[in-house]
Enzyme design. Structure first.
Site, PDB file in Angstrom:
ATOM      1  N   PRO A 204      -0.597   1.271   4.524  1.00 49.36           N
ATOM      2  CA  PRO A 204       0.659   1.866   4.861  1.00 49.36           C
ATOM      3  C   PRO A 204       1.725   1.665   3.781  1.00 49.36           C
ATOM      4  O   PRO A 204       1.601   0.563   3.332  1.00 49.36           O
ATOM      5  CB  PRO A 204       0.952   1.132   5.935  1.00 49.36           C
ATOM      6  CG  PRO A 204      -0.316   0.569   6.506  1.00 49.36           C
ATOM      7  CD  PRO A 204      -1.234   0.365   5.156  1.00 49.36           C
ATOM      8  N   GLU A 205       2.276   2.798   3.260  1.00 54.07           N
ATOM      9  CA  GLU A 205       3.526   2.610   2.243  1.00 54.07           C
ATOM     10  C   GLU A 205       4.768   2.561   3.008  1.00 54.07           C
ATOM     11  O   GLU A 205       4.786   2.753   4.126  1.00 54.07           O
ATOM     12  CB  GLU A 205       3.285   3.576   1.282  1.00 54.07           C
ATOM     13  CG  GLU A 205       1.937   3.694   0.549  1.00 54.07           C
ATOM     14  CD  GLU A 205       2.153   2.563  -0.723  1.00 54.07           C
ATOM     15  OE1 GLU A 205       2.943   1.957  -0.870  1.00 54.07           O
ATOM     16  OE2 GLU A 205       0.872   2.698  -1.039  1.00 54.07           O
TER      17      GLU A 205
ATOM     18  N   HIS B 215     -10.576  -5.506  17.001  1.00 50.79           N
ATOM     19  CA  HIS B 215      -9.549  -5.357  15.903  1.00 50.79           C
ATOM     20  C   HIS B 215      -8.079  -5.458  16.549  1.00 50.79           C
ATOM     21  O   HIS B 215      -7.243  -5.446  15.801  1.00 50.79           O
ATOM     22  CB  HIS B 215      -9.847  -4.387  14.947  1.00 50.79           C
ATOM     23  CG  HIS B 215     -11.046  -4.323  14.281  1.00 50.79           C
ATOM     24  ND1 HIS B 215     -11.623  -5.357  13.680  1.00 50.79           N
ATOM     25  CD2 HIS B 215     -11.969  -3.279  14.486  1.00 50.79           C
ATOM     26  CE1 HIS B 215     -12.787  -4.791  13.394  1.00 50.79           C
ATOM     27  NE2 HIS B 215     -12.866  -3.576  13.720  1.00 50.79           N
TER      28      HIS B 215
ATOM     29  N   ARG C 122      -8.775  -5.150   8.984  1.00 45.57           N
ATOM     30  CA  ARG C 122      -9.305  -6.038   7.670  1.00 45.57           C
ATOM     31  C   ARG C 122      -8.354  -7.215   7.525  1.00 45.57           C
ATOM     32  O   ARG C 122      -8.626  -8.219   6.721  1.00 45.57           O
ATOM     33  CB  ARG C 122      -8.970  -5.019   6.552  1.00 45.57           C
ATOM     34  CG  ARG C 122      -9.742  -4.014   6.377  1.00 45.57           C
ATOM     35  CD  ARG C 122      -9.792  -3.439   4.957  1.00 45.57           C
ATOM     36  NE  ARG C 122      -9.971  -4.223   3.815  1.00 45.57           N
ATOM     37  CZ  ARG C 122      -9.946  -3.912   2.402  1.00 45.57           C
ATOM     38  NH1 ARG C 122      -9.408  -2.509   2.214  1.00 45.57           N
ATOM     39  NH2 ARG C 122     -10.044  -4.417   1.639  1.00 45.57           N
TER      40      ARG C 122
ATOM     41  N   ARG D  60      13.685  -5.059 -21.247  1.00 43.55           N
ATOM     42  CA  ARG D  60      12.458  -5.206 -20.812  1.00 43.55           C
ATOM     43  C   ARG D  60      11.564  -4.304 -21.502  1.00 43.55           C
ATOM     44  O   ARG D  60      11.831  -2.962 -21.815  1.00 43.55           O
ATOM     45  CB  ARG D  60      12.285  -4.900 -19.207  1.00 43.55           C
ATOM     46  CG  ARG D  60      13.480  -5.447 -18.369  1.00 43.55           C
ATOM     47  CD  ARG D  60      12.826  -6.942 -18.157  1.00 43.55           C
ATOM     48  NE  ARG D  60      11.830  -6.929 -17.174  1.00 43.55           N
ATOM     49  CZ  ARG D  60      11.913  -6.760 -15.685  1.00 43.55           C
ATOM     50  NH1 ARG D  60      13.148  -7.078 -15.351  1.00 43.55           N
ATOM     51  NH2 ARG D  60      10.904  -6.850 -15.136  1.00 43.55           N
TER      52      ARG D  60
END
Ligand SMILES: [Zn+2]
Length: 286
Positions: free
Chosen positions: A18-19, A107, A126, A167
């Protein structure tokens, strides 16, 4: 009533993580079902997630009312008077809203039950997700050093330009650094750089201010579109079979190696940066 909401699912043989847009869509999906409800019981079947589930979660949540559900980066905050539960979906986590009493699968590690008769169920095959407790979540060790929200008021081209001076790291890795800005995953970084016309290997410190304006706009655009696509999908989540449609978004560069650039027809190039694949147009991005 039986609502179902899912933030990640199988995609081929791999979970797709999931983002930020999926987490935001999850937040919008669960909030109306649990805000103003009082927690009656917390069931924890498995404490061994990425970090052990804090004892305070089941000790302090019951009896408290959910005041709001917020998101910071990819963390969901279930806010009550007494403090907040901080939930991360990890690689494969999902949240569902169900009637109480629906049997748990192997799960299904956590159920939070409400006086409404509904429950919020956390499923995570997981077990890279996490569940913490904090009286002051924004100061929690996981959250306090994070950069600004990409869709928030603190994030713009001037911010990126100032932050990037001196940077030498590539601009792609720079915008994927959560201490710079949160929620710009690999796909969104490629897409935003394409929209801004910036070469992904260019050193962050050597990009002009006006180009960072384009880049911050590109990041906002690509994330907003994904959230919008998720919002469209959200309707289909309810009462469905739990197979959440993954956000269908037309991608400009990501995953299009050797296919023609939609702007100039040059084949899209794929390179590896920091062990992640970047897709770009060598003609349009300089
Ligand atoms: Zn091009």
């Amino acid at each position: 009533m039986r609502a179902f909401l899912c933030a990640s699912r199988w995609s081929g043989s791999q979970y797709r993580m999931p983002e930020l847009p999926e987490v935001e869509t999850t937040r919008r999906g669960i909030e109306p079902h649990i805000v103003d409800s009082t927690i009656s019981r917390v069931i924890i079947r498995e404490r061994r997630l990425r970090w052990p589930v804090a004892k305070e979660v089941d000790r302090k949540l019951p009896g408290n009312r959910i005041e709001s559900v917020d998101r910071r980066a990819k963390y969901l905050l279930l806010n009550t008077d007494a403090g907040s539960a901080i939930l991360h979906l990890g690689m494969s986590g999902s949240l569902v809203i169900l009637d109480q009493g629906v049997p748990a699968g192997v799960h299904d590690h956590v159920d939070i039950e409400f006086d409404s008769g509904l429950m919020l169920r956390f499923r995570d095959p997981r077990r890279f997700g996490s569940l913490h407790w904090s009286a002051n979540p924004l100061s929690h060790a996981l959250l306090r050093n994070l950069g600004p929200e990409p869709l928030g008021a603190d994030f713009d081209g001037d911010y990126l330009w100032t932050k990037s001076r001196g940077r030498r790291v590539s601009v792609k890795q720079f915008i994927m650094n959560a201490q710079v800005v949160v929620g710009v995953g690999n796909i969104y970084a490629s897409e935003a750089l394409f929209l801004a016309g910036i070469h992904p290997r260019r050193a962050a410190g050597r990009i002009a201010r006006h180009r960072y304006k384009l880049l911050s706009g590109g990041i906002r655009d690509v994330l907003s579109k994904a959230i919008k696509a998720g919002g469209t999908t959200l309707r289909d989540f309810y009462g469905g079979d739990g197979e959440a449609g993954y956000f269908q978004q037309q991608l400009e560069a990501y995953g299009r190696e050797d296919e023609p650039c939609r702007r100039c027809n040059t084949p899209i190039t794929a390179i590896v940066q920091g062990q992640r694949t970047t897709y770009y147009c060598k003609q349009c991005q300089t």
